[in-house]
Design a protein around this motif. Structure first.
Motif, short mmCIF file in Angstrom:
data_model
loop_
_atom_site.label_atom_id
_atom_site.label_comp_id
_atom_site.label_asym_id
_atom_site.label_seq_id
_atom_site.Cartn_x
_atom_site.Cartn_y
_atom_site.Cartn_z
N TRP A 67 0.87 -1.11 0.02
CA TRP A 67 0.07 0.04 -0.09
C TRP A 67 0.90 1.49 -0.10
O TRP A 67 1.90 1.20 0.39
CB TRP A 67 -0.95 0.03 1.39
CG TRP A 67 -2.08 -1.11 1.22
CD1 TRP A 67 -1.68 -2.24 1.67
CD2 TRP A 67 -3.18 -1.08 1.02
NE1 TRP A 67 -2.84 -2.95 1.41
CE2 TRP A 67 -3.88 -2.31 0.91
CE3 TRP A 67 -4.13 0.10 0.56
CZ2 TRP A 67 -5.16 -2.51 0.72
CZ3 TRP A 67 -5.35 -0.24 0.28
CH2 TRP A 67 -5.97 -1.41 0.46
N SER A 82 -4.04 1.25 -2.72
CA SER A 82 -3.34 -0.04 -2.99
C SER A 82 -2.62 -0.23 -4.29
O SER A 82 -2.87 0.47 -5.44
CB SER A 82 -4.52 -1.34 -2.75
OG SER A 82 -3.87 -2.46 -3.32
N ASN A 87 -7.66 -4.83 -4.68
CA ASN A 87 -8.15 -4.26 -3.67
C ASN A 87 -8.70 -2.81 -3.90
O ASN A 87 -9.21 -2.24 -2.71
CB ASN A 87 -6.88 -4.06 -2.68
CG ASN A 87 -6.33 -5.09 -2.20
OD1 ASN A 87 -7.13 -6.22 -1.84
ND2 ASN A 87 -5.04 -5.49 -2.06
#
Length: 216
Positions: A67, A82, A87
């Motif tokens: 991230w 992300s 995600n």
């Protein structure tokens, strides 16, 4: 390494590290100032200040897990994005259009606003602009679409409701927060307008084909 940074934190700071880390994973954005409907005023965001205090440790932790944590000190924005597409949260079509129009309204009005970098508007103004741009099929939207869009954008700290009353499909006073700049940059505005024009032309064409088929 983030582990070394983390071990240097106090017990309280470690608790805040975990809490705010989870908050960012859920909400993506955080801003420096938030509006307090009860006090009817804008106040410093204590969570934002704590994230600034823990920023280096949080950034290294998230980097290790795929991230990217970043901040904009000028506008007071923290974002967590992300590196993996699976995600990413997918907005529905109406919410996406509502977001785009909020960005246009923000761009048109932010020079006239105060140092908190927020722009005040309301649901009716956003929807009316969507109509003007030809983005609503038949010029209409449902209460559910309007409420769901506002709730989604509020969850990600992109807009904020200015009252304590429940969301209403008829209209709410809202603040467009500076985090919207991270979603649609200045450089993307012209591209966005072109996409909106293309969408309008596409829907107009579909309507014409439908009318023609009905006539045949």
């Amino acid at each position: 390494m983030w582990g070394e940074q983390y071990e240097k934190l106090s017990t309280y700071e470690k608790g805040e590290f975990r809490r705010l880390g989870n908050y960012l994973l859920s909400h993506t954005y955080m801003v420096r100032f938030t509006y307090d409907p009860g006090e009817e005023t804008t106040l410093p965001n204590a969570d934002y200040n704590m994230v600034m205090r823990l920023f280096e440790a949080l950034q290294e932790y998230f980097e290790a897990t795929g991230w990217r944590l970043s901040k904009d000190d000028d506008y007071g924005i923290v974002s967590l994005i992300s590196e993996y597409d699976n995600n990413r949260y997918r907005l529905d079509k109406f919410t996406t259009l509502f977001l785009y129009v909020c960005r246009l309204i923000y761009e048109e009005n932010r020079e006239n606003e105060n140092s908190y970098h927020v722009v005040k508007t309301d649901t009716s103004s956003v929807v009316e602009k969507m109509k003007t741009l030809g983005l609503l099929r038949g010029g209409k939207s449902t209460q559910k679409e309007r409420i769901d869009a506002q709730r989604a954008l509020t969850h990600f700290n992109i807009i904020q409701k200015m009252t304590t009353s429940p969301w209403s499909g008829e209209g709410n006073d809202i603040l467009i927060l500076p985090s919207i700049l991270n979603i649609i940059s200045n450089q993307s505005i012209n591209t966005m307008k072109a996409q909106l024009d293309e969408l309008k032309l596409s829907e107009d064409s579909e309507d014409e084909n439908t009318e023609k088929a009905a006539a045949d």
